[in-house]
Every structure is written in C-alpha cells, then in structure tokens.
Design an enzyme around this catalytic site. Structure first.
Site, short mmCIF file in Angstrom:
data_model
loop_
_atom_site.label_atom_id
_atom_site.label_comp_id
_atom_site.label_asym_id
_atom_site.label_seq_id
_atom_site.Cartn_x
_atom_site.Cartn_y
_atom_site.Cartn_z
N CYS A 96 -20.21 -10.82 4.03
CA CYS A 96 -19.60 -9.54 4.40
C CYS A 96 -20.46 -8.89 5.49
O CYS A 96 -21.69 -8.96 5.45
CB CYS A 96 -19.52 -8.63 3.18
SG CYS A 96 -19.01 -6.94 3.57
N GLY A 97 -19.82 -8.27 6.46
CA GLY A 97 -20.54 -7.66 7.56
C GLY A 97 -21.49 -6.57 7.15
O GLY A 97 -22.36 -6.17 7.93
N HIS A 98 -21.35 -6.06 5.93
CA HIS A 98 -22.22 -4.98 5.46
C HIS A 98 -23.22 -5.46 4.41
O HIS A 98 -23.76 -4.67 3.65
CB HIS A 98 -21.38 -3.82 4.93
CG HIS A 98 -20.61 -3.15 6.03
ND1 HIS A 98 -21.18 -2.23 6.88
CD2 HIS A 98 -19.33 -3.31 6.45
CE1 HIS A 98 -20.28 -1.83 7.76
NE2 HIS A 98 -19.15 -2.47 7.53
N ASN A 149 -14.44 -0.68 12.41
CA ASN A 149 -14.33 -0.61 10.96
C ASN A 149 -14.91 0.71 10.46
O ASN A 149 -16.12 0.88 10.40
CB ASN A 149 -15.08 -1.81 10.35
CG ASN A 149 -15.03 -1.80 8.83
OD1 ASN A 149 -14.35 -1.00 8.21
ND2 ASN A 149 -15.77 -2.74 8.23
N ASN A 150 -14.03 1.64 10.09
CA ASN A 150 -14.45 2.90 9.45
C ASN A 150 -14.70 2.58 7.97
O ASN A 150 -13.95 2.98 7.09
CB ASN A 150 -13.36 3.96 9.59
CG ASN A 150 -13.13 4.42 11.02
OD1 ASN A 150 -12.83 5.57 11.25
ND2 ASN A 150 -13.23 3.52 11.99
N SER A 151 -15.76 1.89 7.72
CA SER A 151 -15.93 1.16 6.46
C SER A 151 -16.26 2.05 5.27
O SER A 151 -17.06 2.98 5.37
CB SER A 151 -17.05 0.13 6.62
OG SER A 151 -17.29 -0.52 5.40
N THR A 205 -11.17 -0.72 6.14
CA THR A 205 -10.93 -2.05 5.59
C THR A 205 -10.39 -2.04 4.17
O THR A 205 -9.46 -2.76 3.85
CB THR A 205 -12.24 -2.87 5.60
OG1 THR A 205 -13.31 -2.02 5.17
CG2 THR A 205 -12.53 -3.44 6.96
N SER A 211 -7.58 -7.43 5.20
CA SER A 211 -9.02 -7.62 5.04
C SER A 211 -9.33 -8.90 4.27
O SER A 211 -8.83 -9.10 3.16
CB SER A 211 -9.60 -6.41 4.29
OG SER A 211 -10.85 -6.72 3.73
N GLY A 212 -10.18 -9.74 4.86
CA GLY A 212 -10.63 -10.94 4.15
C GLY A 212 -11.39 -10.57 2.89
O GLY A 212 -11.34 -11.30 1.89
#
Length: 531
Positions: free
Chosen positions: A222-224, A380-382, A451, A101-102
C-alpha cells in the site's frame, strides 16, 4: 426528432415488414427497452467515458477551477447510490467519476477473505468489479427511465399534454449515470505481458482509465505503508506501453493512463538498472543508490560493484537482498519518474505523498512542469492521512512563523476535541474545505479522489445502527436513524423493491403478457406506503 422517437418509427417500419407474426409487438415498448439499455458492452462504455475524461482534461487546462472528483466504491450498489445521489443533488454528473481501489478489492472482494494491499487477491476480481459497477449504473439508467415512461403513460391517460411534453423532453435529454472509472491495476500483477492481459480485461469491462504504479509487482505495498520497492524506469515504461497497446487493440484510442510513483516514500529497489552510457536513464536511476567506495582489496564475496565516474562503488545491500537509495533523494526520484512517464505514454500522474500539503505537492509539480508544462495530477485525498491533525499542525506552524501567539495550543495534542471550537481548529477546517480547489489551482491536481471513503462510511453507519438496535432503542434505532431519514432526505432505496428492479420487471411482464401479466406493484404492495 429524438433517438427515442426515431427508434419507435424504425421499429414500427420493421414491424410492418413482418406481417401478422409481429402483431403483438408494440414499437414504443421496444424503443423503451432499447433506451434503457443504451450501452451494450463494456467497450461501448470505455469509448464513451474516455471522451468525457479527455474533454474534462482539456477544460481543466483552460480553467483549473474545473477539476474533477471521485469516491472509491467497493460494490456496484455503492457506486450506483453515489451516482443517483449526485444526480439528485446537482442535477448532473459533470466532472464526477468513480474510483476503483485495489486496496478495497483486496480487503473486501477476494475469495481469500480480507487481505492487505499487496496484490495477493485474484487479479480478475478487479475487472469483475468494474463490470459490476457498470451493471449497477446501467440499471440506474433503466430504473430512472422506467419511471419516466410510467409517468408518460399516466399523462397521456389523463390528457395532460403539458406534462406529456415535459416528460418527453426529460426522456430525450436523459443524462446517464455512466461516468468514467479510474481503475487501479496495482503494479500490473506480473510482467508486462501480464499487465497487458489484465488491462484488456479491465478495458473490456468498461475502464477508460487505468492507474499503474512503479513498485515491484511481487513486493507491492500500500502506498501509505513502509517497505515499498520501486523498479527501474525501463521496467515501468514497458508496462505503460503494454496498457497503451491494450487500449489501441480494443479501439479505445483515447484511453487514459495514470502513472503513479511511490518514490517519495520508497527507499528500496530490487534491482540495478541497465545502463549503457553515462547519463542515460539507467545511470540516472542508479545514481540515487546509497553506495560506498571500494577497492579490490576490501571487496567481499558476492559484492555487486558499479563503475561510477571511474571509481568502484558498492551499493549497500540489505539482508533482504534489496538495495537502498540515499536519504533525501525522494523528490528528485519522483520528478524523474513523472517526467519519464509522461514522455513515454502516460497522460496523468499520481504522486503518493505522506501528508496532504499543497506546498509540498506544488514544489514537485513545478519541477516536473519545467520539462512537461502540461503535467497534471490525480491525487489521493487518502483516509490514511489524519486530516484534522495535519491541517491543525499546518495552521499552528504557519501562525508560529507569522509570530502569532500559539501558547494556548499543544501542537502534539491538536487532535483533541478540546480544540474543536478554537480559532485554530476553524482555520484548519477551512483549509480542509478548500484543499481540493487550492491544490487544483496551485499544484496541478486535475482529479481529486478519496480511495476508501465508502469502506469507512459502511463501518461507521453499521456501528451506529448496531449500538442503537441491539441496545435500549431497539427498533427505534433503525426507524429514527435510518428509515425516517431515508424518507425525509428522499433516498431512492427506501423503496428497495423498486431499486432492485421490481417495477421494471412489471413493465416487461406487461410488454410480454399484456393484461395477463401478474405484477408485483398492486395495491397490496407495502412499498406504496412510501408514496
């Protein structure tokens, strides 16, 4: 004959040609060292794991129950312990990968200290972590084989031929801890040339699969989180091609590219796309812009004007100098992003969503599959999702639609522990338990990952230890909650000297020095207390 036995014979033949200068060389010891170092380079690993991943993708196409999984790991030791645990509990590593994960590289591996997921960390630290993970996994192979070799010697010494044959079979059929890594290259850390250069470093370190997203590199979020800015398709496709060229240059011809779209949550773009004729890709990108019609009389200084179907329109530009998309276009943009990525070299898709909802994901995937029937997702099961609240609300809403009485529940407060023993909470937990299988079957998800799980488990376990050890429990806080559980659960690193390579070092000392070797594993080694 096994590779191990073949190597013994080959080295014995080589020894015979060298005369007395090789008299002290034991061919079996050399073969053991060779077996313990099966993968010599990161490229060996990338080529090996790419084949595994391609085979798994084909197996999923034939049977969606054969989806794959991974957990994000931020240190080589974490990845190593994960794979040791998987082999212990399931006897194989089939369809189980590692995720890099970045976000965790930024938060935990940067020399600047903890950073947000905005591509501010040193980009070479990504390749460095890939190399570190595989160093630890290779050591896990060497450690496990070393134990088998010591048992083999013991069986020979006692004349236990049945045990010797069993151990030889285990050595000959040893399954490596080396598995595919899906590695996050963020938005490529610059232009397409920068993406290509970093991709090469990542592949040389062992990555068979690179994930890249369609955000603006220097605006990456961040995607979220909010504030995500996407790029026109041609910019993103150039980076996909750059990654493919990197794979091909290095001889990893079946390397895997995951194209991630953040368009569902990204309402901004930094630039307008180049368009040469109506309906081309640039025109489609621009068609999602939030615009207003203008005339020469009401144009402002510095306005950017688009000719759309013979009308002059002005894209709405924010004080940040960014342009915004029309509300409600996220799904359409996601579908177009995914189709164009698959048509231009990507192998898998990643759609970043705001909640884990099988129906929402399936809706988008079904639209993509109208054009690309074989489309598959990495999902992504974030930990950024509140899984408990999301699924309790999903059950609440479904029951409401079915006419079931939900008056005993407050939808806004469903996270409360007071609901934990209720029928609704149990139904929600069952949906969480089956989420991955359901989404693999119904929404085209080939690979499920979490992630940041080991970031959270490290924090949780450290909190529990600190509370007990520094409180009334003192040393019992460690013994009862850590060491005793390690022993009873068979956690390999309870013998931490062995895990760090002490026994392998003893083996090598014996190979090199014979009876004169000064070894650590004598009777006074306290690790003997663990049996």
């Amino acid at each position: 004959m096994s590779n191990y036995l073949n190597d013994i014979d080959a080295i014995a033949s080589l020894k015979a040609t060298q005369g007395s200068s090789w008299e002290a060389i034991n061919p079996e010891y050399a073969a053991r060292m060779k077996a313990q170092n099966r993968f010599k380079t990161g490229l060996d690993i990338a080529r090996y794991t790419a084949r595994i991943m391609r085979e798994d993708m084909a197996a999923y196409d034939a049977d969606t129950a054969k989806y794959t999984q991974s957990l994000g790991c931020w240190h080589g030791f974490i990845g190593q312990q994960k794979m040791i645990s998987i082999k212990k509990h399931f006897n194989n590593t089939d369809r189980r990968y590692l995720y890099l994960s970045g976000w965790m590289v930024a938060a935990l591996r940067s020399e600047f200290g903890p950073l947000p997921d905005q591509s501010m960390h040193e980009k070479t630290s990504v390749a460095g972590l890939i190399e570190e993970l595989y160093t630890f996994l290779r050591q896990a192979d060497a450690r496990e084989l070393g134990g088998l070799f010591r048992e083999l010697d013991s069986a020979r010494k006692t004349g236990d031929t049945a045990k010797e044959a069993d151990l030889q079979s285990q050595i000959d059929n040893h399954q490596t801890h080396i598995v595919p890594i899906i590695a996050d290259i963020d938005a490529g850390f610059g232009n397409e040339e920068a993406t290509y250069l970093l991709a090469k470093k990542m592949i040389e370190a062992g990555a068979c699969c690179i994930q890249i997203e369609n955000q603006v590199s220097d605006e990456k979020q961040c995607g979220h989180q909010d504030g995500k800015v996407t790029v026109p398709h041609e910019d993103f496709l150039a980076k996909i091609r750059a990654v493919r060229y990197a794979f091909l240059e290095l001889g990893v011809d079946d390397g895997v590219i995951v194209a991630r779209t953040d368009s569902l949550g990204a309402g901004l773009t930094k630039q307008l796309a180049v368009t040469n004729q109506p309906g081309d890709l640039g025109d489609q990108y621009n068609s999602f812009l939030d615009v207003e019609e203008v005339t020469p009389e009401n144009m402002n200084n510095g306005d950017v004007i688009i000719n759309r179907n013979g009308k002059l329109v002005r894209p709405k530009r924010l004080p940040s100098n960014l342009f915004q998309f029309r509300q409600g276009t996220g799904v359409e943009r996601v579908v177009l992003d995914c189709i164009t990525s698959l048509q231009n070299g990507a192998d898998l898709l990643w759609i970043e969503t705001e909640k884990p909802h099988v129906g929402q994901i399936a809706e988008m995937v079904n639209k993509i599959r109208e054009t690309c029937p074989n489309a598959k997702l990495v999902y992504n099961n974030s930990p950024s999702f509140n899984w408990t609240l999301n699924f309790r609300q999903q059950v609440f809403d479904a029951w409401s639609e079915q006419g079931k009485d939900v008056s005993a529940y407050d939808r806004a407060q469903l996270m409360s522990a007071e609901y934990d023993a209720t029928e609704l909470a149990q139904a929600a937990d069952e949906k969480i338990r089956t989420f991955q299988a359901d989404a693999a079957r119904e929404a085209g998800i080939f690979h499920h990952l979490i992630t940041l799980p080991t970031y959270h488990t490290a924090a949780l376990s450290t909190d529990n230890l600190a509370k007990e050890y520094f409180g009334d429990q003192g040393m019992l806080g460690y013994v009862a909650n850590v060491q005793r559980k390690e022993i009873r659960q068979g956690i390999a690193c309870v013998k931490h000297q062995n895990m760090a390579g002490s026994d392998m070092g003893d083996d090598h000392k014996e190979y090199f020095s014979g009876d004169a070797a000064l070894k650590a594993a004598g009777e006074d080694n306290t690790m003997n207390q663990f049996g």
